[in-house]
Design a protein around this motif. Sequence first.
Motif, PDB file in Angstrom:
ATOM      1  N   ILE A   1       0.813  -1.216   0.000  1.00  0.00           N
ATOM      2  CA  ILE A   1       0.000   0.000   0.000  1.00  0.00           C
ATOM      3  C   ILE A   1       0.847   1.268   0.000  1.00  0.00           C
ATOM      4  CG2 ILE A   1      -1.937  -1.147   1.097  1.00  0.00           C
ATOM      5  CD1 ILE A   1      -1.190   0.267   3.703  1.00  0.00           C
ATOM      6  N   LYS A   2       2.175   1.132  -0.127  1.00  0.00           N
ATOM      7  CA  LYS A   2       3.015   2.318  -0.310  1.00  0.00           C
ATOM      8  C   LYS A   2       2.957   2.812  -1.750  1.00  0.00           C
ATOM      9  CE  LYS A   2       6.332   1.245   3.385  1.00  0.00           C
ATOM     10  NZ  LYS A   2       7.746   0.895   3.697  1.00  0.00           N
ATOM     11  N   HIS A   3       2.520   1.949  -2.647  1.00  0.00           N
ATOM     12  CA  HIS A   3       2.389   2.358  -4.044  1.00  0.00           C
ATOM     13  C   HIS A   3       1.166   3.268  -4.185  1.00  0.00           C
ATOM     14  CE1 HIS A   3       5.428  -0.490  -5.662  1.00  0.00           C
ATOM     15  NE2 HIS A   3       5.126  -1.135  -4.554  1.00  0.00           N
ATOM     16  N   PRO A   4       1.216   4.237  -5.085  1.00  0.00           N
ATOM     17  CA  PRO A   4       0.169   5.278  -5.130  1.00  0.00           C
ATOM     18  C   PRO A   4      -1.247   4.752  -5.279  1.00  0.00           C
ATOM     19  CG  PRO A   4       2.056   5.933  -6.468  1.00  0.00           C
ATOM     20  CD  PRO A   4       2.309   4.525  -6.035  1.00  0.00           C
ATOM     21  N   ILE A   5      -1.471   3.785  -6.168  1.00  0.00           N
ATOM     22  CA  ILE A   5      -2.839   3.321  -6.399  1.00  0.00           C
ATOM     23  C   ILE A   5      -3.390   2.579  -5.191  1.00  0.00           C
ATOM     24  CG2 ILE A   5      -4.267   1.778  -7.784  1.00  0.00           C
ATOM     25  CD1 ILE A   5      -2.665   2.639 -10.227  1.00  0.00           C
ATOM     26  N   PRO A   6      -2.675   1.568  -4.646  1.00  0.00           N
ATOM     27  CA  PRO A   6      -3.207   0.932  -3.432  1.00  0.00           C
ATOM     28  C   PRO A   6      -3.327   1.896  -2.263  1.00  0.00           C
ATOM     29  CG  PRO A   6      -1.509  -0.432  -4.428  1.00  0.00           C
ATOM     30  CD  PRO A   6      -1.483   0.872  -5.137  1.00  0.00           C
TER      31      PRO A   6
ATOM     32  N   ALA B   1      -4.060   5.112  -2.301  1.00  0.00           N
ATOM     33  CA  ALA B   1      -5.279   5.909  -2.470  1.00  0.00           C
ATOM     34  C   ALA B   1      -6.520   5.072  -2.197  1.00  0.00           C
ATOM     35  CB  ALA B   1      -5.315   6.486  -3.883  1.00  0.00           C
ATOM     36  N   LEU B   2      -6.487   3.808  -2.652  1.00  0.00           N
ATOM     37  CA  LEU B   2      -7.617   2.920  -2.444  1.00  0.00           C
ATOM     38  C   LEU B   2      -7.852   2.681  -0.958  1.00  0.00           C
ATOM     39  CD1 LEU B   2      -9.679   0.977  -3.828  1.00  0.00           C
ATOM     40  CD2 LEU B   2      -7.919  -0.784  -3.679  1.00  0.00           C
ATOM     41  N   VAL B   3      -6.795   2.372  -0.215  1.00  0.00           N
ATOM     42  CA  VAL B   3      -6.925   2.082   1.207  1.00  0.00           C
ATOM     43  C   VAL B   3      -7.338   3.329   1.979  1.00  0.00           C
ATOM     44  CG1 VAL B   3      -5.639   1.400   3.272  1.00  0.00           C
ATOM     45  CG2 VAL B   3      -5.364   0.118   1.140  1.00  0.00           C
ATOM     46  N   SER B   4      -6.839   4.482   1.576  1.00  0.00           N
ATOM     47  CA  SER B   4      -7.234   5.732   2.224  1.00  0.00           C
ATOM     48  C   SER B   4      -8.733   5.978   2.056  1.00  0.00           C
ATOM     49  CB  SER B   4      -6.439   6.903   1.637  1.00  0.00           C
ATOM     50  OG  SER B   4      -6.869   8.126   2.180  1.00  0.00           O
ATOM     51  N   ASP B   5      -9.238   5.698   0.862  1.00  0.00           N
ATOM     52  CA  ASP B   5     -10.669   5.870   0.615  1.00  0.00           C
ATOM     53  C   ASP B   5     -11.479   4.858   1.415  1.00  0.00           C
ATOM     54  OD1 ASP B   5     -12.807   7.218  -0.794  1.00  0.00           O
ATOM     55  OD2 ASP B   5     -13.049   5.383  -1.959  1.00  0.00           O
ATOM     56  N   TRP B   6     -10.982   3.627   1.508  1.00  0.00           N
ATOM     57  CA  TRP B   6     -11.674   2.611   2.304  1.00  0.00           C
ATOM     58  C   TRP B   6     -11.770   3.022   3.766  1.00  0.00           C
ATOM     59  CZ3 TRP B   6      -9.041  -2.501   0.249  1.00  0.00           C
ATOM     60  CH2 TRP B   6      -9.608  -2.810  -0.997  1.00  0.00           C
ATOM     61  N   LYS B   7     -10.693   3.572   4.299  1.00  0.00           N
ATOM     62  CA  LYS B   7     -10.711   4.002   5.703  1.00  0.00           C
ATOM     63  C   LYS B   7     -11.750   5.094   5.912  1.00  0.00           C
ATOM     64  CE  LYS B   7      -7.872   5.548   9.568  1.00  0.00           C
ATOM     65  NZ  LYS B   7      -8.947   6.401  10.091  1.00  0.00           N
TER      66      LYS B   7
ATOM     67  N   ARG C   1     -16.964   6.777 -11.381  1.00  0.00           N
ATOM     68  CA  ARG C   1     -17.683   5.614 -11.921  1.00  0.00           C
ATOM     69  C   ARG C   1     -16.740   4.455 -12.192  1.00  0.00           C
ATOM     70  NH1 ARG C   1     -19.423   1.703 -12.560  1.00  0.00           N
ATOM     71  NH2 ARG C   1     -21.386   0.942 -13.430  1.00  0.00           N
ATOM     72  N   TRP C   2     -15.484   4.761 -12.456  1.00  0.00           N
ATOM     73  CA  TRP C   2     -14.449   3.741 -12.605  1.00  0.00           C
ATOM     74  C   TRP C   2     -13.351   4.053 -11.614  1.00  0.00           C
ATOM     75  CZ3 TRP C   2      -9.238   3.706 -13.262  1.00  0.00           C
ATOM     76  CH2 TRP C   2      -8.626   2.522 -13.677  1.00  0.00           C
ATOM     77  N   ASN C   3     -12.824   3.045 -10.945  1.00  0.00           N
ATOM     78  CA  ASN C   3     -11.628   3.270 -10.131  1.00  0.00           C
ATOM     79  C   ASN C   3     -10.696   2.084 -10.266  1.00  0.00           C
ATOM     80  OD1 ASN C   3     -11.621   1.417  -7.711  1.00  0.00           O
ATOM     81  ND2 ASN C   3     -13.625   2.363  -7.375  1.00  0.00           N
ATOM     82  N   PRO C   4      -9.405   2.266  -9.986  1.00  0.00           N
ATOM     83  CA  PRO C   4      -8.431   1.204 -10.261  1.00  0.00           C
ATOM     84  C   PRO C   4      -8.573  -0.010  -9.372  1.00  0.00           C
ATOM     85  CG  PRO C   4      -7.388   3.061  -9.146  1.00  0.00           C
ATOM     86  CD  PRO C   4      -8.760   3.508  -9.521  1.00  0.00           C
ATOM     87  N   GLY C   5      -9.304   0.097  -8.256  1.00  0.00           N
ATOM     88  CA  GLY C   5      -9.499  -1.057  -7.392  1.00  0.00           C
ATOM     89  C   GLY C   5     -10.679  -1.891  -7.817  1.00  0.00           C
TER      90      GLY C   5
ATOM     91  N   ASP D   1     -17.934  -8.521 -13.651  1.00  0.00           N
ATOM     92  CA  ASP D   1     -16.992  -7.604 -14.302  1.00  0.00           C
ATOM     93  C   ASP D   1     -15.748  -8.347 -14.763  1.00  0.00           C
ATOM     94  OD1 ASP D   1     -16.236  -5.109 -15.230  1.00  0.00           O
ATOM     95  OD2 ASP D   1     -15.439  -4.418 -13.319  1.00  0.00           O
ATOM     96  N   HIS D   2     -15.336  -8.096 -16.001  1.00  0.00           N
ATOM     97  CA  HIS D   2     -14.030  -8.532 -16.495  1.00  0.00           C
ATOM     98  C   HIS D   2     -13.009  -7.447 -16.189  1.00  0.00           C
ATOM     99  CE1 HIS D   2     -16.420 -11.168 -19.418  1.00  0.00           C
ATOM    100  NE2 HIS D   2     -15.703 -11.999 -18.682  1.00  0.00           N
ATOM    101  N   HIS D   3     -11.872  -7.840 -15.628  1.00  0.00           N
ATOM    102  CA  HIS D   3     -10.898  -6.872 -15.149  1.00  0.00           C
ATOM    103  C   HIS D   3      -9.598  -6.910 -15.930  1.00  0.00           C
ATOM    104  CE1 HIS D   3     -12.207  -5.257 -11.024  1.00  0.00           C
ATOM    105  NE2 HIS D   3     -13.276  -5.657 -11.682  1.00  0.00           N
ATOM    106  N   ALA D   4      -8.880  -5.803 -15.827  1.00  0.00           N
ATOM    107  CA  ALA D   4      -7.494  -5.771 -16.284  1.00  0.00           C
ATOM    108  C   ALA D   4      -6.649  -6.655 -15.369  1.00  0.00           C
ATOM    109  CB  ALA D   4      -6.974  -4.336 -16.272  1.00  0.00           C
ATOM    110  N   GLY D   5      -5.437  -6.920 -15.792  1.00  0.00           N
ATOM    111  CA  GLY D   5      -4.575  -7.785 -15.010  1.00  0.00           C
ATOM    112  C   GLY D   5      -4.008  -7.094 -13.780  1.00  0.00           C
ATOM    113  N   ILE D   6      -3.879  -7.848 -12.712  1.00  0.00           N
ATOM    114  CA  ILE D   6      -3.111  -7.424 -11.546  1.00  0.00           C
ATOM    115  C   ILE D   6      -1.820  -8.227 -11.496  1.00  0.00           C
ATOM    116  CG2 ILE D   6      -3.067  -7.239  -9.035  1.00  0.00           C
ATOM    117  CD1 ILE D   6      -4.996  -5.302 -10.355  1.00  0.00           C
ATOM    118  N   TRP D   7      -1.967  -9.554 -11.546  1.00  0.00           N
ATOM    119  CA  TRP D   7      -0.796 -10.436 -11.581  1.00  0.00           C
ATOM    120  C   TRP D   7      -0.579 -11.015 -12.968  1.00  0.00           C
ATOM    121  CZ3 TRP D   7       2.346  -9.629  -7.824  1.00  0.00           C
ATOM    122  CH2 TRP D   7       1.831  -9.159  -6.616  1.00  0.00           C
TER     123      TRP D   7
END
Length: 420
Positions: A36-41, A43-49, A275-279, A370-376
């Motif tokens: 979660i030090k990476h920008p996208i995770p 931001a996602l975790v901050s929004d979740w909190k 409407r779209w987010n990276p998580g 939903d069909h997603h982009a790749g993570i791994w």
Amino acid sequence: MPSTKPQFRDLLYPIDSPRLAQFRGMDPLTYGREGIKHPIPAALVSDWKRLYDQPHSCITCDGHKETGLFQIKDEGAPTAQLVAAANNMLAVLSPAQRDAVRYAIDAPEWRTWSNPEFLINPHGLRLEELNAGAREAVLKLLQASLSSKGFNKARGCMKTNAFLGQLCQLENIMNEWSYNFLLFGEPSADQPWGWNMYGHHLCLNVFIQGSQMVISPTFMGAEPNVIDAGPNQGLQLFDTEQEVGLALMRSLPNAVRERATVYKKLRDPAMPEGRWNPGDERHLGGAFQDNRIIPYEGIPVTEFSALQKRQLLDIVEAFICYFPEGPLAAKMAQVESMLDRTWWSWIGGHGEDDPFYYRIQSPILMTEFDHHAGIWLANEEPAKCHIHTVVRTPNGNDYGRDLLRQHYEQTHPGSAPGQR
């Protein structure tokens, strides 16, 4: 002759890629902190909190909770076997483990589930840290709680997670036991209790009250959605949701299909902010979205033919097949009674190879595919080999909250459960 090689095989990162190598050897907690030090995770975790800190209300279509939708009644849940399995699990655990796994029935930790592989809320017991006997006892409770089809589907998500870990040589953070388990309340034949389990691509919230069950919110997913090697070769997930969903969309008359299509592209420039987010990508009911306003979109199911309505019910049953026989029949009857207030919406194309998103939404059920982009995997755009599915119970009965409220009103007047 066309290749029979699964799509995901063309999307694997090289094993020595920095994308993978940087995380080798990390334990789940360390990986969670580093990830979660990476920008996208981050931001996602901050929004979740931020969302978690809000008092719990419910998902609605317009910000106003509709009441009177859920009632306490006999729905034939296998309560005795659930209680026996839960008590057996508690007996197998050590005193310290029993203390760690138990929470109050209205504890806010119900809402701390999330579906990524990085662990941000290490509550309850981590299955990979349990001995084989304790893990088996947890699985027996899952098996008692779910239909055989639902149990196999949940185990399929766990096995596919292990397969992904093997493909990436990251079994330290993605394996068959990368899940946290929590028990809420005291196992009882007539008092409310339940459990949840969450981790990568599998999150289940199961509430039991007498002979009723609520299994919601749920998240099930897979990257990839097929195992093509090893002891679980041939396992494939979400076929009905994908194939019948596409068949239903393609069966609609052109003009109706056009109105059902909310956005033509999976990441469409016409989408409003958020409407779209990276998580979650297009999902609206994912982790920590417990209070979200989700307006109806697309077309009302009243425009469907009888056959199309049957197809839609088949899709719903594929989503909620995890209910045991009695609760499944009760839930499907309720879903069918709401067909005149159900909406179908679609994002993306509807060609044979097009990735897509769709949602079925009524006052008492919301399912998302939903069909997603790749993570791994290395695909930057959505592909049909990475699938996420979500089930929600709008208007207050996620986590069985409305049934719990009614129970308190009947048995403990003036002592309603907390709203966190």
